[in-house]
Scaffold this motif. Structure first.
Motif, PDB file in Angstrom:
ATOM      1  N   ASP A 111      54.239  14.532 -19.772  1.00  0.00           N
ATOM      2  CA  ASP A 111      54.217  13.226 -19.399  1.00  0.00           C
ATOM      3  C   ASP A 111      54.549  12.171 -19.911  1.00  0.00           C
ATOM      4  N   GLY A 114      57.859  11.643 -21.425  1.00  0.00           N
ATOM      5  CA  GLY A 114      58.973  11.631 -21.091  1.00  0.00           C
ATOM      6  C   GLY A 114      59.778  12.819 -20.403  1.00  0.00           C
ATOM      7  N   ASN A 117      59.705  13.519 -16.459  1.00  0.00           N
ATOM      8  CA  ASN A 117      60.687  12.239 -15.776  1.00  0.00           C
ATOM      9  C   ASN A 117      62.228  12.557 -16.007  1.00  0.00           C
ATOM     10  N   SER A 174      60.887   8.031 -22.114  1.00  0.00           N
ATOM     11  CA  SER A 174      60.430   8.155 -20.626  1.00  0.00           C
ATOM     12  C   SER A 174      60.846   7.069 -19.310  1.00  0.00           C
TER      13      SER A 174
END
Length: 349
Positions: A111, A114, A117, A174
């Protein structure tokens, strides 16, 4: 099973046919504690709600008893959500352990880099361009995760992959993807945008068995692959030259671990959207509680399930207003990230 001692830590030699694996006794205790915690939290999650059930009633219903209403509430309404929280949390924990082991940096979780996302970007594109059946969304999530991983790898590869550089590039990618996701949500129809926005916060609301089973079938071969990597991953900590001298192939191990981590994070994102900080915190909590010199995939998975299920209980039943589980993990994880950054800076000083 044979008990030995190593560097002050008691070990147990587990045997299964020709396979032998030494495991620290403390790791076994931590693992069993996590399993008990999962059981307790699971019973609570199945019993709490507008139609409350006692733990005894929940257990009796799971064993095939209870009346029709109890079975409807426990089996039809709440069981998929609890199983999703445990299994998705486990996938996030294992993915985080793989990335942190490969980069040898406790901040390098999917996370933070990135990938969540990126997987969400792929899902949004599939939702907008192909109307978004679950197989299409799963494919979009996988492609988004792989494309993001490839982009980060290319941008970070100059002069060799370094953990700190990978993190900085990942944070930048990200941020760009988060902006792109917001822009796409503003461009699509209101109804689709509301559905995608709720999904994008990381939520277990509305989780059903179909998408969950599909994502788990996609992730299962890679979970097996991750377990096969367990004996090899500690060799990466020796450095490439030393690992190669022991017969290992560090480049192949690293590539396989990253590929596996990307698939696991994409599969998890397909079901609940991007959930932050579980993959960051679970491996480190597992290492600290078990006091192991390297990250344990099994313990990371177990504690990932505990964290996500516990966060969902807080989001649904402790706060004055029910919130998506992603809001709780972001709030708690933000403080955890600040602590980890401070510790990392002190370690490098």
């Amino acid at each position: 099973m044979k008990s030995t001692a190593d560097a002050g830590y008691r070990r147990v030699l587990l045997r299964c046919g020709p396979l032998r694996m030494p495991v620290r006794l403390r790791s076994i205790v931590v693992g069993l504690t996590a399993v008990v915690a999962l059981g307790v939290l699971g019973v609570l999650s199945l019993g709490l709600g507008t139609y409350p059930l006692s733990p005894l009633e929940v257990v009796r219903t799971l064993m095939g008893g209870g009346d029709a209403m109890d079975r409807t509430v426990v089996i039809d309404w709440r069981l998929a959500r609890s199983i999703a929280a445990i299994t998705i949390g486990a996938l996030l924990g294992v993915a985080g352990a793989l990335f942190q082991t490969v980069t040898r940096n406790p901040l390098a979780s999917p996370d933070i880099l990135g990938l969540s996302n990126g997987a969400f970007t792929g899902m949004l594109l599939a939702l907008v361009l192909f109307s978004g059946s679950w197989p299409t969304l799963t494919a979009g999530s996988l492609l988004g995760g792989f494309a993001t991983a490839a982009l980060i790898w290319i941008l970070s590869a100059r002069g060799g992959i370094q953990g700190f550089r990978l993190i900085v590039v990942g944070i930048g990618v990200s941020a760009v993807l988060a902006s792109l996701n917001t822009w796409m949500l503003l461009q699509i129809e209101l109804e689709t945008a509301m559905f995608a926005s709720a999904w994008g916060t990381g939520s277990l609301n509305g989780v059903t068995a179909g998408p969950l089973v599909g994502a788990l079938l996609c992730a299962l071969p890679f979970v097996v692959l991750a377990l096969m990597l367990v004996p090899r991953l500690p060799q990466l900590g020796l450095g490439d030259d030393m690992a190669a001298s022991t017969g290992a192939r560090p480049t192949a191990i690293r590539a396989t671990a990253l590929l596996t981590g990307v698939v696991l994070i994409a599969a998890a994102t397909t079901v609940v959207g991007p959930v932050a900080f579980v993959s960051l915190a679970a491996p480190q909590i597992a290492r600290l509680t078990a006091r192991t010199p390297h990250l344990s995939l099994v313990l990371s998975g177990l504690l990932g399930g505990v964290l996500l299920l516990g966060a969902d209980l807080v989001a649904q039943h402790v706060l004055p207003v029910a919130l998506p589980v992603g809001v709780v993990t972001v709030s708690v994880g933000g403080a955890y990230l600040i602590l980890m950054i401070i510790l990392e800076i002190r370690r490098r000083a």
